[in-house]
Design a protein around this motif. Structure first.
Motif, mmCIF file in Angstrom:
data_model
loop_
_atom_site.group_PDB
_atom_site.id
_atom_site.type_symbol
_atom_site.label_atom_id
_atom_site.label_comp_id
_atom_site.label_asym_id
_atom_site.label_seq_id
_atom_site.Cartn_x
_atom_site.Cartn_y
_atom_site.Cartn_z
ATOM 1 N N SER A 75 8.205 -8.925 5.429
ATOM 2 C CA SER A 75 7.517 -8.196 4.355
ATOM 3 C C SER A 75 8.516 -7.644 3.343
ATOM 4 O O SER A 75 8.248 -7.625 2.134
ATOM 5 N N GLY A 76 9.692 -7.226 3.816
ATOM 6 C CA GLY A 76 10.706 -6.724 2.907
ATOM 7 C C GLY A 76 11.222 -7.809 1.974
ATOM 8 O O GLY A 76 11.498 -7.558 0.795
ATOM 9 N N THR A 77 11.349 -9.027 2.485
ATOM 10 C CA THR A 77 11.781 -10.149 1.655
ATOM 11 C C THR A 77 10.746 -10.454 0.578
ATOM 12 O O THR A 77 11.088 -10.741 -0.575
ATOM 13 N N VAL A 78 9.474 -10.369 0.941
ATOM 14 C CA VAL A 78 8.411 -10.580 -0.042
ATOM 15 C C VAL A 78 8.485 -9.527 -1.139
ATOM 16 O O VAL A 78 8.387 -9.847 -2.337
ATOM 17 N N LEU A 79 8.683 -8.263 -0.769
ATOM 18 C CA LEU A 79 8.780 -7.213 -1.786
ATOM 19 C C LEU A 79 10.006 -7.412 -2.678
ATOM 20 O O LEU A 79 9.948 -7.130 -3.888
ATOM 21 N N SER A 95 -7.509 1.123 7.180
ATOM 22 C CA SER A 95 -6.272 1.755 7.646
ATOM 23 C C SER A 95 -5.215 1.860 6.557
ATOM 24 O O SER A 95 -4.178 2.496 6.763
ATOM 25 N N LEU A 96 -5.476 1.257 5.379
ATOM 26 C CA LEU A 96 -4.479 1.233 4.313
ATOM 27 C C LEU A 96 -5.068 1.802 3.022
ATOM 28 O O LEU A 96 -6.080 1.310 2.534
ATOM 29 N N PRO A 97 -4.437 2.822 2.441
ATOM 30 C CA PRO A 97 -4.917 3.354 1.160
ATOM 31 C C PRO A 97 -4.881 2.284 0.072
ATOM 32 O O PRO A 97 -3.989 1.428 0.044
ATOM 33 N N SER A 153 0.825 -1.205 0.000
ATOM 34 C CA SER A 153 0.000 0.000 0.000
ATOM 35 C C SER A 153 0.863 1.261 0.000
ATOM 36 O O SER A 153 0.547 2.251 -0.676
ATOM 37 N N LYS A 154 1.969 1.216 0.733
ATOM 38 C CA LYS A 154 2.838 2.390 0.840
ATOM 39 C C LYS A 154 3.477 2.757 -0.491
ATOM 40 O O LYS A 154 3.834 3.917 -0.708
ATOM 41 N N THR A 155 3.637 1.796 -1.383
ATOM 42 C CA THR A 155 4.275 2.093 -2.674
ATOM 43 C C THR A 155 3.372 2.916 -3.579
ATOM 44 O O THR A 155 3.843 3.591 -4.490
ATOM 45 N N GLY A 156 2.052 2.806 -3.383
ATOM 46 C CA GLY A 156 1.110 3.499 -4.251
ATOM 47 C C GLY A 156 0.971 2.867 -5.622
ATOM 48 O O GLY A 156 0.317 3.433 -6.504
#
Length: 282
Positions: free
Chosen positions: A218-222, A46-48, A23-26
């Protein structure tokens, strides 16, 4: 164009952390699935760019309807995080009174962790294949396995068995699906602080210094979603076009690629090659 993600077990824990990171990446339309309507609605709010769908991964018809709704919203599917799972620590070794047939064991863990994962994978393949041709090679299916899927776990043998099965599924299907432009991988975290292990007993069993930061997971997934080369904690480099059918053990402050066991004689690789690339005319 905005990519579309579908995350099972996405309302808390690792699933929610990945949803939050996307979500933070947009750049993503994030769809989180879970069985609790209230928790899911609050998590999505809670998440755009995030939508919640109520679905039980054990119920194929319910899950299929959600997949279809999500796909028809944008006519594409780019990432499916096969993450929903439960633990169970009932005493599988307990002796029953010697009065006849023992009671049926509780295998609900298998229903969620294995059957639910296979339903999700089956539907993901279908909708990946209906996605735009341009997405081939950048379609991702990532499974949440566990350290208990790489090593035996006497505390929870049924749980461990389901997580081992996911590694087998990834390694069995990954090479074939890669020819269709679908990357299949599995993450195998150690102890991560999530609601799935919300039990004070874990604090005495697993000292806090052993616990893994959920942001590392989560960083590993990204990083996997980037499709680029990755280097693990031992310096092993895997190129982008080889980044599929992998098991990544996440431990401490990094991750490690875990390969298949070695072959021990000349017959074994021949047998395996036939198992992987042969065909049966039944």
């Amino acid at each position: 164009m905005t990519k579309v993600a579908l995350i099972t077990g996405g309302t808390s824990g690792i699933g929610f952390a990945v949803a939050q990171a996307l979500s933070k990446t947009g750049l993503w339309q994030v769809n989180i699935l879970g069985s609790n309507q209230k928790k899911g609605t609050e998590a999505a709010a809670s998440l755009p760019g995030t939508t919640f769908y109520q679905a039980d991964v054990r119920n194929y018809d319910s899950l299929a309807i959600v997949f279809d709704q999500i796909f028809n919203g944008g006519r594409r599917l780019d990432f499916v995080f096969v993450n929903a799972g439960i633990t169970g620590y009932t005493d599988h070794y307990a002796e029953e009174p010697d009065t006849g047939i023992p009671p049926k064991p509780d295998l609900s863990i298998v229903d969620v962790n294995m059957s639910g994962a296979l339903y999700t994978s089956y539907l993901a393949m279908h909708y990946f294949r209906r996605s735009p041709e341009s997405t081939k090679g950048d379609r991702h299916m990532i499974f949440t396995s566990s350290i208990g899927g790489l090593y035996p776990c006497a505390l929870g043998p049924i749980y461990s068995s389901t997580k081992h099965a996911l590694i087998g599924w990834v390694r069995s299907t990954g090479p074939r699906l890669w020819t269709e432009g679908i990357r299949v991988n599995a993450i195998c975290p150690g102890v991560v602080e999530t609601p799935i292990i919300d039990n004070p007993a874990f604090d005495s069993l697993f000292p806090r210094e052993m616990w893994i930061d959920i942001q590392l997971v989560s960083g590993t997934v990204l990083n996997l979603l980037s499709g680029t080369e990755m280097v693990d904690g031992k310096g092993t480099l895997v190129k982008g076009d080889e980044m599929h059918s992998r098991a990544l053990h996440i431990s401490g402050k990094t991750f490690f690629f875990v390969e298949m066991p070695d072959f021990h004689d000349e017959a074994s690789p021949l047998t395996w090659n036939a198992m992987m690339y042969g065909s049966l005319n039944l």
